[in-house]
Design a protein around this motif. Sequence first.
Motif, PDB file in Angstrom:
ATOM      1  N   UNK A  11       0.835  -1.201   0.000  1.00 45.29           N
ATOM      2  CA  UNK A  11       0.000   0.000   0.000  1.00 45.29           C
ATOM      3  C   UNK A  11       0.871   1.253   0.000  1.00 45.29           C
ATOM      4  N   UNK A  12       1.932   1.251   0.800  1.00 49.92           N
ATOM      5  CA  UNK A  12       2.836   2.397   0.836  1.00 49.92           C
ATOM      6  C   UNK A  12       3.515   2.596  -0.514  1.00 49.92           C
ATOM      7  N   UNK A  13       3.927   1.488  -1.159  1.00 46.17           N
ATOM      8  CA  UNK A  13       4.574   1.592  -2.465  1.00 46.17           C
ATOM      9  C   UNK A  13       3.591   2.098  -3.522  1.00 46.17           C
ATOM     10  N   UNK A  14       2.339   1.612  -3.445  1.00 47.95           N
ATOM     11  CA  UNK A  14       1.329   2.038  -4.413  1.00 47.95           C
ATOM     12  C   UNK A  14       1.053   3.532  -4.285  1.00 47.95           C
ATOM     13  N   UNK A  15       1.064   4.019  -3.078  1.00 50.89           N
ATOM     14  CA  UNK A  15       0.822   5.441  -2.861  1.00 50.89           C
ATOM     15  C   UNK A  15       2.034   6.295  -3.221  1.00 50.89           C
ATOM     16  N   UNK A  16       3.190   5.627  -3.432  1.00 51.87           N
ATOM     17  CA  UNK A  16       4.391   6.358  -3.775  1.00 51.87           C
ATOM     18  C   UNK A  16       4.873   7.239  -2.655  1.00 51.87           C
ATOM     19  N   UNK A  17       4.614   6.819  -1.440  1.00 52.72           N
ATOM     20  CA  UNK A  17       4.972   7.635  -0.290  1.00 52.72           C
ATOM     21  C   UNK A  17       6.226   7.098   0.375  1.00 52.72           C
ATOM     22  N   UNK A  18       6.943   7.979   1.017  1.00 46.99           N
ATOM     23  CA  UNK A  18       8.055   7.552   1.856  1.00 46.99           C
ATOM     24  C   UNK A  18       7.502   7.192   3.224  1.00 46.99           C
ATOM     25  N   UNK A  19       8.113   6.186   3.801  1.00 52.20           N
ATOM     26  CA  UNK A  19       7.654   5.703   5.102  1.00 52.20           C
ATOM     27  C   UNK A  19       8.556   6.285   6.180  1.00 52.20           C
ATOM     28  N   UNK A  20       7.967   6.782   7.252  1.00 57.71           N
ATOM     29  CA  UNK A  20       8.747   7.366   8.343  1.00 57.71           C
ATOM     30  C   UNK A  20       8.703   6.445   9.549  1.00 57.71           C
ATOM     31  N   UNK A  21       9.874   6.041  10.003  1.00 63.81           N
ATOM     32  CA  UNK A  21       9.954   5.180  11.183  1.00 63.81           C
ATOM     33  C   UNK A  21       9.726   6.008  12.442  1.00 63.81           C
ATOM     34  N   UNK A  22       9.730   5.326  13.603  1.00 61.84           N
ATOM     35  CA  UNK A  22       9.419   6.003  14.850  1.00 61.84           C
ATOM     36  C   UNK A  22      10.433   7.089  15.202  1.00 61.84           C
ATOM     37  N   UNK A  23      11.685   6.944  14.715  1.00 61.06           N
ATOM     38  CA  UNK A  23      12.687   7.959  15.042  1.00 61.06           C
ATOM     39  C   UNK A  23      12.728   9.082  14.012  1.00 61.06           C
ATOM     40  N   UNK A  24      11.805   9.063  13.047  1.00 57.50           N
ATOM     41  CA  UNK A  24      11.710  10.145  12.073  1.00 57.50           C
ATOM     42  C   UNK A  24      12.511   9.920  10.803  1.00 57.50           C
ATOM     43  N   UNK A  25      13.295   8.820  10.741  1.00 61.28           N
ATOM     44  CA  UNK A  25      14.090   8.556   9.542  1.00 61.28           C
ATOM     45  C   UNK A  25      13.196   8.054   8.417  1.00 61.28           C
ATOM     46  N   UNK A  26      13.398   8.610   7.226  1.00 63.52           N
ATOM     47  CA  UNK A  26      12.577   8.226   6.075  1.00 63.52           C
ATOM     48  C   UNK A  26      13.334   7.227   5.202  1.00 63.52           C
ATOM     49  N   UNK A  27      12.584   6.317   4.588  1.00 67.33           N
ATOM     50  CA  UNK A  27      13.198   5.377   3.666  1.00 67.33           C
ATOM     51  C   UNK A  27      12.151   4.887   2.683  1.00 67.33           C
ATOM     52  N   UNK A  28      12.598   4.217   1.651  1.00 68.10           N
ATOM     53  CA  UNK A  28      11.689   3.757   0.592  1.00 68.10           C
ATOM     54  C   UNK A  28      11.089   2.419   0.964  1.00 68.10           C
ATOM     55  N   UNK A  29       9.760   2.260   0.957  1.00 69.47           N
ATOM     56  CA  UNK A  29       9.122   1.001   1.367  1.00 69.47           C
ATOM     57  C   UNK A  29       9.642  -0.208   0.607  1.00 69.47           C
ATOM     58  N   UNK A  30       9.827  -0.090  -0.700  1.00 65.71           N
ATOM     59  CA  UNK A  30      10.229  -1.235  -1.501  1.00 65.71           C
ATOM     60  C   UNK A  30      11.596  -1.771  -1.089  1.00 65.71           C
ATOM     61  N   UNK A  31      12.435  -0.925  -0.487  1.00 63.51           N
ATOM     62  CA  UNK A  31      13.783  -1.335  -0.122  1.00 63.51           C
ATOM     63  C   UNK A  31      13.877  -1.779   1.326  1.00 63.51           C
ATOM     64  N   UNK A  32      12.870  -1.557   2.095  1.00 61.59           N
ATOM     65  CA  UNK A  32      12.956  -1.887   3.516  1.00 61.59           C
ATOM     66  C   UNK A  32      11.602  -2.303   4.075  1.00 61.59           C
ATOM     67  N   UNK A  33      11.019  -3.328   3.477  1.00 57.61           N
ATOM     68  CA  UNK A  33       9.708  -3.782   3.938  1.00 57.61           C
ATOM     69  C   UNK A  33       9.753  -4.299   5.372  1.00 57.61           C
ATOM     70  N   UNK A  34      10.863  -4.935   5.751  1.00 62.57           N
ATOM     71  CA  UNK A  34      10.968  -5.441   7.117  1.00 62.57           C
ATOM     72  C   UNK A  34      10.794  -4.309   8.125  1.00 62.57           C
TER      73      UNK A  34
END
Length: 292
Positions: free
Chosen positions: A176-199
Amino acid sequence: MHYQKPQSTLGLAISANTRATKADTDQGQRGQHNSAISLVCLQPNLAGLRQWALRQGHILDHDDDLGYALKQASQQVFGHLTFKPFTLRDRHGQVELLGYVPAADALVEHIMHQACQSRTVQELAQLLRFKRAQIHPMPANWQQGQRLAFVVRVRPVARGRLGRFGGVREMDIAALAARRGQRHFSRNGAAHTPARDNDRIYLDWVGERLTRRGALLRSARIIVYQQTAVLHRRFSYGRSYMSARSGPDLVVRGVLQVRNSEEFSRGLLHGIGRHTNVGFGCLLLSPADRPV
């Protein structure tokens, strides 16, 4: 009915200073079952349960996931005290069914004893092997800051829209995150690409849901990842039918820290994420230095 005391070999024993006391159990027996929680461990006859589920129309094929069928079996035996959440796991070659019940251990034992004598649910009591049941009273109060090892099977999904004008359906949160083309923000505020870090997306999702349940995630790793189909009964135009939907199926192992005792107890009964009534979201616990 033979009642077995909790055994540490199950890997679910809690440290002595937090174990449920006799006073907690007595309070539950006096009718205040909303504050009492028991973890029930069964060793079901899965082959027999599959045959029963096929006859009842709760599964479509011998290889289908048993989550929905176990939900129905539990409801028939326990009524409003049905297992939720629950999970199946293989322990040393023996399949175990574990689930939380919002009642004191004495009441759970009484219900099981009655089921073994009842003509209507006696078959289910035999298939679930109630006479081998282990009933574990859970602590009435958890120590704030206490660390516990956990393992949980989860289905990290959310409702998403297919395209701009598409319908809404349940989707894998990483997809869903990849489909939306959004960057995912972890709890510490660091952003990364969903497709590269699904875990990381999945583990952040687990952490967020633990926070809602009165705990903090301290460490975690995914030990099983697969795509599985889960059955549900659906209704359309006055008729019911079984429907299978595929999605992510993860087992996560880690360490959590209790933040709020009351919220954490409620969280054990509510489970983690969606589909807690068909085998997902059941937190199994042990002391932090003894993995579940």
